[in-house]
Design an enzyme around this catalytic site. Structure first.
Site, PDB file in Angstrom:
ATOM      1  N   ASP A  12       0.568  -1.336   0.116  1.00 47.04           N
ATOM      2  CA  ASP A  12      -0.090   0.225  -0.081  1.00 47.04           C
ATOM      3  C   ASP A  12       0.727   1.335  -0.021  1.00 47.04           C
ATOM      4  O   ASP A  12       0.503   2.306   0.680  1.00 47.04           O
ATOM      5  CB  ASP A  12      -1.039  -0.132   1.247  1.00 47.04           C
ATOM      6  CG  ASP A  12      -2.082  -1.256   1.169  1.00 47.04           C
ATOM      7  OD1 ASP A  12      -2.011  -1.955   0.189  1.00 47.04           O
ATOM      8  OD2 ASP A  12      -2.632  -1.430   2.013  1.00 47.04           O
ATOM      9  N   LYS A 110      -7.022  -4.877  -2.937  1.00 47.40           N
ATOM     10  CA  LYS A 110      -7.923  -5.446  -1.831  1.00 47.40           C
ATOM     11  C   LYS A 110      -8.694  -4.319  -1.486  1.00 47.40           C
ATOM     12  O   LYS A 110      -8.711  -3.315  -1.392  1.00 47.40           O
ATOM     13  CB  LYS A 110      -6.926  -5.951  -0.672  1.00 47.40           C
ATOM     14  CG  LYS A 110      -5.847  -4.804  -0.134  1.00 47.40           C
ATOM     15  CD  LYS A 110      -4.943  -5.540   0.799  1.00 47.40           C
ATOM     16  CE  LYS A 110      -4.195  -4.316   1.063  1.00 47.40           C
ATOM     17  NZ  LYS A 110      -4.507  -3.373   2.136  1.00 47.40           N
ATOM     18  N   CYS A 155      -2.081  -2.632   7.726  1.00 48.85           N
ATOM     19  CA  CYS A 155      -1.711  -3.719   6.527  1.00 48.85           C
ATOM     20  C   CYS A 155      -0.703  -4.714   6.463  1.00 48.85           C
ATOM     21  O   CYS A 155      -0.574  -5.640   6.119  1.00 48.85           O
ATOM     22  CB  CYS A 155      -2.055  -2.932   5.464  1.00 48.85           C
ATOM     23  SG  CYS A 155      -3.588  -2.245   5.202  1.00 48.85           S
TER      24      CYS A 155
END
Length: 202
Positions: A12, A110, A155
């Site tokens: 990310d 995601k 994450c």
């Protein structure tokens, strides 16, 4: 270090998690240089991308009266309500321009299901809906993973813990991660990763 069974998972590194982003992680863009530098050391490189529809249930804006960073209950358990971030196709959801994306073998998106958040690169937050990453890595013959990116305590940690459960040899490059650290979440995440056998590399 380069061997055929070791993959780099970059979590990310998107504009909304970097300075001036909608859910900016302090010093978030500092992860980019070390990540770029290590990409050539791995047989496989995977980038993950938070990819939410605008009506995502984890956004505080979609819960009238709710404050960002407050907690709500979802069918799968407690859920932090986040500022609206990484909306599909938005500039905020794009990878940071300085991140090397050409070396990526796979980009996995995601959090695209409106009713469920997804911190981990392997499973949605219900802990059972797979993203498909495990299957991809298995067919590529990957046994060891190094994780880096944003954010350490969400994450990255969720991905590392799931990877350890799935039987991978897991390392996290803390020098190439930055944390949100919401109410002690960083210390808790580090403790959980250590307990799961994840190697934390400073």
């Amino acid at each position: 270090m380069h061997n055929d069974t070791h993959a780099l998972i970059v979590i990310d590194v998107q504009n909304d998690f970097c300075p001036d982003g909608a859910l900016a992680v302090s010093d978030g863009d500092a992860v980019i240089a070390p990540i770029n530098a290590m990409m050539d050391d791995f047989a496989v490189t995977v980038l993950t991308q938070d990819w939410h529809p605008a009506d995502h249930a984890s956004f505080a804006a979609n819960h009238p009266g709710a404050e960002p960073f407050s907690l709500t209950e979802m069918p799968y358990g407690p859920q932090v309500l986040w500022p609206t971030h990484c909306v599909q196709g938005s500039a905020g959801a794009a990878f940071h321009a300085a991140l090397r994306t050409d070396p990526a073998d796979l980009i996995i998106r995601k959090g695209f299901r409106p009713a469920i958040d997804s911190y981990s690169a392997f499973f949605e937050n219900d802990k059972t809906t797979p993203t498909g990453l495990d299957g991809y890595l298995r067919t590529r013959g990957i046994e060891a993973l190094t994780l880096a990116g944003l954010a350490t305590d969400y994450c990255v940690a969720f991905s590392a813990l799931d990877a350890a459960k799935l039987g991978y040899d897991v390392s996290v490059r803390l020098d190439a991660c930055r944390a949100i650290d919401l109410d002690g979440s960083l210390a808790s995440a580090l403790e959980q990763m250590r307990a799961a056998g994840v190697a934390l590399i400073e």
